[in-house]
Design an enzyme around this catalytic site. Structure first.
Site, mmCIF file in Angstrom:
data_model
loop_
_atom_site.group_PDB
_atom_site.id
_atom_site.type_symbol
_atom_site.label_atom_id
_atom_site.label_comp_id
_atom_site.label_asym_id
_atom_site.label_seq_id
_atom_site.Cartn_x
_atom_site.Cartn_y
_atom_site.Cartn_z
ATOM 1 N N SER A 277 40.655 44.446 39.134
ATOM 2 C CA SER A 277 41.972 44.358 38.510
ATOM 3 C C SER A 277 42.241 43.032 37.806
ATOM 4 O O SER A 277 43.177 42.930 37.022
ATOM 5 C CB SER A 277 43.069 44.610 39.547
ATOM 6 O OG SER A 277 43.131 43.548 40.477
ATOM 7 N N LYS B 267 47.357 38.616 41.312
ATOM 8 C CA LYS B 267 47.663 38.940 39.925
ATOM 9 C C LYS B 267 48.050 37.656 39.196
ATOM 10 O O LYS B 267 48.165 36.592 39.779
ATOM 11 C CB LYS B 267 48.829 39.941 39.828
ATOM 12 C CG LYS B 267 48.661 41.212 40.629
ATOM 13 C CD LYS B 267 47.546 42.097 40.140
ATOM 14 C CE LYS B 267 47.386 43.321 41.028
ATOM 15 N NZ LYS B 267 46.201 44.136 40.666
#
Length: 240
Positions: free
Chosen positions: A49, A103
């Site tokens: 990701s 993230k």
């Protein structure tokens, strides 16, 4: 207590003996747990990701004192140290299901954030996109046969690579939306393969658990877990 069976008394005796003989080791383990809970932690990267920035097999260092001092083993903030900044790579607890995620922080409180066909706008201004560094262009998502485009995203003060997968179904447009007070908008650098704020919503500050600034070491799972020596100690703080 006097009527306890012999096997229970024996177990208690053995437990006391083991604790007495291993006090030093147990104190060491407790100290490590306290450090990982309140000061610094390290994580293995399990998914794609954050490609092209973080690779599967990277072991990353997270400073848990970058933003807040918390009561160990909790999300209770005791005092603030510094405010999270756009471009920071952040570990946090997902507000959706409690899973630990990593993230990139894109929107801070008060920002108006929008995405149009993959391109991010903050307060009405597009971030700007250009050719990625040649080194990043080799960080392609493994085990994926579709097209992969790696470009440089010009987030002010934190230029970084992002990966687009044009053949994959993904949410490529949203907003505009205003980031609420005390919350943050997170996106994965692998924009079309990331469970981020597009799906889990804004992330409250209390759920932030650290800022990631360095790859400690890296092992390549696609090549018998051989070390990626060139990634050992790699800084993740982008140049302005």
């Amino acid at each position: 207590m006097a009527n306890q069976p012999q096997w229970m008394k024996r177990i208690k005796q053995v437990a006391k003996t083991l604790i007495a003989a291993n006090k030093g080791f147990l104190c060491f383990l407790l100290g490590m747990l306290l450090i990982r809970s309140a000061v610094a932690d390290w994580y293995g990267v399990p998914s794609a990701s954050m490609y092209p920035t973080l690779l599967i097999g990277d072991r990353i260092f997270a400073n848990r004192l970058a933003y807040d001092v918390k009561l160990p083993f909790t999300d209770i903030v005791l005092t603030h140290i510094a405010d999270p900044q756009r471009g920071d790579i952040v570990t946090f607890t997902s507000p959706q299901d409690g899973v630990r995620l990593v993230k990139r922080l894109i929107g801070v409180p008060g920002d108006i954030v929008e995405m149009r066909d993959e391109k991010v706008l903050i307060n009405g201004a597009e971030l700007g996109y250009g050719a990625a560094d040649p080194g990043l262009r080799s960080h392609r998502m493994p085990d994926y046969d579709g097209a992969q485009l790696i470009v440089d995203e010009h987030l002010p003060g934190a230029d970084h690579g992002v990966l687009w997968l044009p053949d994959r179904m993904a949410l490529r447009s949203f907003g505009p939306m205003t980031v609420p007070a005390g919350q943050y908008l997170m996106l994965g650098d692998n924009r079309d393969d990331s469970n981020d704020s597009r799906y889990i919503g804004f992330v409250p500050r209390a759920l932030l658990t650290g800022r990631v600034s360095r790859v400690l070491f890296s092992l390549d799972p696609s090549h018998f877990h051989l070390p990626r020596l060139q990634r050992f100690g790699t800084s993740l703080r982008a140049a302005g």
